[in-house]
Design an enzyme around this catalytic site. Structure first.
Site, PDB file in Angstrom:
ATOM      1  N   ASP A  61       0.855  -1.170   0.000  1.00 43.78           N
ATOM      2  CA  ASP A  61       0.000   0.000   0.000  1.00 43.78           C
ATOM      3  C   ASP A  61       0.911   1.245   0.000  1.00 43.78           C
ATOM      4  OD1 ASP A  61      -3.205   0.625   1.628  1.00 43.78           O
ATOM      5  OD2 ASP A  61      -2.114   1.737   0.102  1.00 43.78           O
TER       6      ASP A  61
HETATM    7  C1  GLC Z   1      -4.294   4.264  -0.159  1.00 43.56           C
HETATM    8  C2  GLC Z   1      -5.206   3.123   0.231  1.00 43.56           C
HETATM    9  C3  GLC Z   1      -5.293   2.038  -0.805  1.00 43.56           C
HETATM   10  C4  GLC Z   1      -5.195   2.665  -2.188  1.00 43.56           C
HETATM   11  C5  GLC Z   1      -3.788   3.208  -2.332  1.00 43.56           C
HETATM   12  C6  GLC Z   1      -3.564   3.893  -3.686  1.00 43.56           C
HETATM   13  O1  GLC Z   1      -3.518   4.667   0.938  1.00 43.56           O
HETATM   14  O2  GLC Z   1      -4.958   2.499   1.485  1.00 43.56           O
HETATM   15  O3  GLC Z   1      -6.535   1.345  -0.594  1.00 43.56           O
HETATM   16  O4  GLC Z   1      -5.450   1.686  -3.185  1.00 43.56           O
HETATM   17  O5  GLC Z   1      -3.455   4.120  -1.288  1.00 43.56           O
HETATM   18  O6  GLC Z   1      -4.344   5.039  -3.770  1.00 43.56           O
END
Ligand code: GLC
Length: 724
Positions: free
Chosen positions: A268
């Site tokens: 993430d």
């Molecule tokens: C965010 C979220 C994740 C998302 C990623 C990209 O922090 O936790 O669900 O897909 O970043 O935006």
């Protein structure tokens, strides 16, 4: 490209090129993007060399449509030595431009076909705009409405979440990613158990036994992967004391070895580097080491890999084989998407303008918004007679904030507001007066006076209340889950006028309904209903559609009860047991144990009578399943849909077992007076659970089957699993 060619491509790559393939950057880093060079905020701390940008493997969040995606890819391919195309990934969570209800709302539809259709449409709109991968479905089990991201999940039940996970994967990926360029690869998240953050506070610690993890939290991720989901995203949280992103036991031993997942694992946003504040990495070098050892292929938006892995490979600390395996997984995904043959895949500016937000797509969003809404209360004031004079009061009376979190590609301006949806149904605008009454969290005497005036002149009040979408979603956690105080004061003021009140709620979580539950004659939970929200609610309020949604997450009596969920354990001192003492039982002194509204609950404009609940036998074996049957009749005067639910309880296991577990459900559409017989098969597989030694199997013994319209109002039938 076949695997030999991929291998020869890998062998041509330098170590620098391989490591940069593991990097994912947002669009400002790329030539040709609409925000090229805007390296601000969290991006400013990232010092990425031009060389690494040229060799980056994937792009995060391309939102400029087909033209931008084509421009970025063209510019990249001119500079990338081996012509390895970029992967474009984005958060297409509940729609791309046509926004569907938030996933928690979709979970309340219990409509797997419509859920799949919403993903198919989202994929079409995203693919034509140049997206290759969506960071969806999010299948985290949720039991704590204080957490902002419950809106992104399909709720508190492992089985229902798994069914929706499969439906979303089918919808996004279709059957042929390489040749169907109107599909996108899916990425199930957040692995694992992100929804169990302590205190319902985002990014907080997750503490649970491996057995509970496997029993309740992992099934939905596994269901997505069994359906062929191409990617997995790591969770921000710790799992048994180790951040998921560096958790070898979770990622290598379980995900890759035990489950056999050989797809791409992406961190993430920033989760690799966050191992430092977590306290398991002294610096970025150690964070990089732990993540690559855990098998994380792509580092999203931090540069630990590109800054430290080369030295670690050259020193022998990290085997180059690990890098090669990650690069090969990424190249394989690019090949599955046909990017080596056509690096622009489905991106098509002309088609994009024709396809996006088309009438068909909007109609599908409207239908799903109808099915996702849940009628929580109705003292007979709904449906509304079109001739009534209506005062539409509240901050959501005329608000475009009906899309909810994770909808930045959608348009609030193009969303149908509640006022417009109601007006479209009425014979004259003279019958509908809108008056805000207050903002989401503030208000003035003038606003209140205007609302009181409008209400006094009306036959009926529609109260449009809720949470701003920023009060939900990522990092949108609330310790007090009631409606904002100013809105409760508005409701109380309206109540004084002694007129019928219909409350329509726009929110991303189960709320503590104190201050609106008693005050309203009817309550429709609309969640964030999406682009067609106003029309869908109009369909329901005027009776052109009969609500059929059922809660996928319990509504607590108050936040003091949280976590409260239907599939709980009994404890050794359950309330109401025959020999229960007055005081010394598991209870609160000031509130009930039960939620205000249970999992599976939802009303209809018609009524459904259940009868003749029967079991085919009172014993079953592994090879001789049982059949539960029940007759359901539409005993009201309006056609409607009913979601019949089957739950099972294991009376005595090697470990404690939930009071009920959803095992199946069927959605019926019945005309007034029409009766149907619903049958469920109970198989031995349904009775399996994780034992103390983590073995997954059933035990012979006594069980109870429950069938009914929700997890509370059921008829029970005892049966036994016996040896052959
Ligand atoms: C965010 C979220 C994740 C998302 C990623 C990209 O922090 O936790 O669900 O897909 O970043 O935006």
């Amino acid at each position: 490209m076949n695997s030999q060619k991929l291998t020869s491509l890998l062998n041509e790559m330098t170590l620098d090129e391989k490591i940069a393939q593991l990097l994912q950057l947002a669009t400002p880093f790329f030539e040709g993007s609409k925000d090229e060079g805007q390296i601000t905020g969290p991006l400013a701390s990232m010092n990425i060399s031009d060389e690494n940008i040229i060799n980056t493997g994937s792009v995060l969040g391309a939102s400029g449509g087909a033209k931008e995606a084509i421009n970025i890819q063209k510019a990249h391919l001119k500079k990338n030595r081996l012509g390895i195309p970029l992967l474009f990934m984005a958060d297409v969570i509940h729609g791309y431009k046509t926004i569907f209800p938030v996933p928690l709302a979709i979970g309340c539809s219990w409509d797997l076909d419509k859920a799949q259709q919403s993903a198919e449409i989202a994929a079409k709109e995203a693919a034509v705009a140049g997206v290759h991968v969506t960071f969806s479905p999010m299948v985290d089990l949720v039991r704590d409405p204080r957490w902002g991201r419950v809106m992104e999940s399909t709720g508190e039940d492992p089985f229902l979440n798994g069914e929706f996970a499969k439906a979303f994967v089918r919808g996004f990926q279709g059957k042929d990613l390489k040749h169907n360029t109107d599909s996108v690869a899916a990425c199930v998240k957040h692995f694992a158990a992100y929804g169990a953050a302590e205190g319902g506070r985002d990014y907080n610690t997750v503490n649970m036994s491996e057995r509970q993890l496997r029993e309740s939290y992992l099934p939905a991720y596994k269901a997505a992967l069994d359906e062929g989901c191409e990617m997995v995203m790591t969770a921000f949280n710790t799992v048994d004391g180790i951040p998921a992103t560096g958790n070898v036991k979770l990622m290598r031993d379980l995900l890759r070895e035990e489950w056999g997942f050989d797809g791409v694992l992406i961190s993430d946003w920033g989760a690799v580097k966050e191992m430092i504040p977590h306290g398991v990495a002294e610096d970025e070098a150690e964070a990089a080491y732990k993540a690559i050892q855990a098998g994380v292929d792509i580092e999203m938006m931090t540069s630990c890999y590109v800054d430290h892995l080369k030295k670690q490979v050259e020193s022998g600390k990290v085997e180059e084989k690990l890098i090669d395996e990650s690069v090969m997984r990424i190249l394989t995904l690019k090949d599955k998407l046909g990017l080596f043959e056509n690096p622009f895949r489905g991106a098509d500016e002309a088609l994009e303008n024709e396809l996006v937000m088309s009438e068909d797509h909007r109609q599908a969003a409207r239908e799903l918004a109808v099915k996702s809404s849940v009628l929580l209360k109705n003292n007979g004031v709904l449906p509304i007679n079109r001739e009534k004079k209506i005062a539409l009061v509240g901050p959501f009376a005329q608000s475009g904030d009906v899309l909810g979190p994770w909808s930045f590609l959608g348009s609030k301006e193009k969303a149908v507001q509640l006022y417009d949806g109601l007006l479209a149904k009425m014979n004259s605008s003279l019958l509908l007066t809108a008056a805000k009454g207050c903002e989401i969290e503030t208000g003035t005497e003038e606003q209140l006076a205007e609302a009181v005036k409008a209400a006094k002149e009306a036959d009926l009040i529609v109260l449009a209340l809720g949470e701003a979408s920023e009060m939900s979603g990522e990092a949108g956690c609330r310790a007090d889950i009631r409606l904002p105080q100013i809105q409760l004061e508005l409701a109380a003021k309206m109540k004084e006028l002694d007129k019928p009140i219909v409350a329509v709620l726009f929110n991303g979580r189960p709320l503590d309904l104190h201050g609106i539950w008693e005050e309203s004659d009817a309550i429709l939970e609309a969640w964030y209903p999406g682009t067609e929200g106003g029309n869908a609610i109009g369909d329901i309020l005027f009776g052109d559609a009969n609500p059929s949604g059922k809660l996928a997450m319990s509504f607590p009596h108050s936040v003091g009860q949280v976590p409260v969920y239907y599939n709980h354990f009994n404890t050794g001192r359950p309330q109401g047991a025959p020999d229960a003492q007055e005081r010394y039982v598991s209870q609160y002194l000031d509130i009930p144990n039960e939620p205000l509204l249970p999992f599976g609950y939802g009303l209809s404009y018609t009524s459904f009578a259940y009868s003749n609940e029967t079991l085919s036998d009172v014993t079953m074996t592994a090879t001789k399943p049982l059949t539960v049957s029940v007759e359901v009749q539409n005993s009201g005067s309006m056609a409607g849909e009913e979601i019949v639910q089957l739950y099972i309880r294991d009376i005595s296991g090697e470990v404690v077992r939930p009071m009920k577990e959803l095992k199946s459900f069927k959605k019926l559409s019945l005309q007034p007076g029409e009766k149907a017989t619903v049958e469920f098969e109970i198989t031995e597989e349904m009775l399996r659970y994780h034992h103390a030694d983590l073995s997954f199997k059933s035990d012979i013994g006594k069980f109870i089957a429950f069938v009914g319209p929700n997890s509370r109002d059921t008829v029970e039938m005892a049966f036994e699993l016996v040896n052959e």
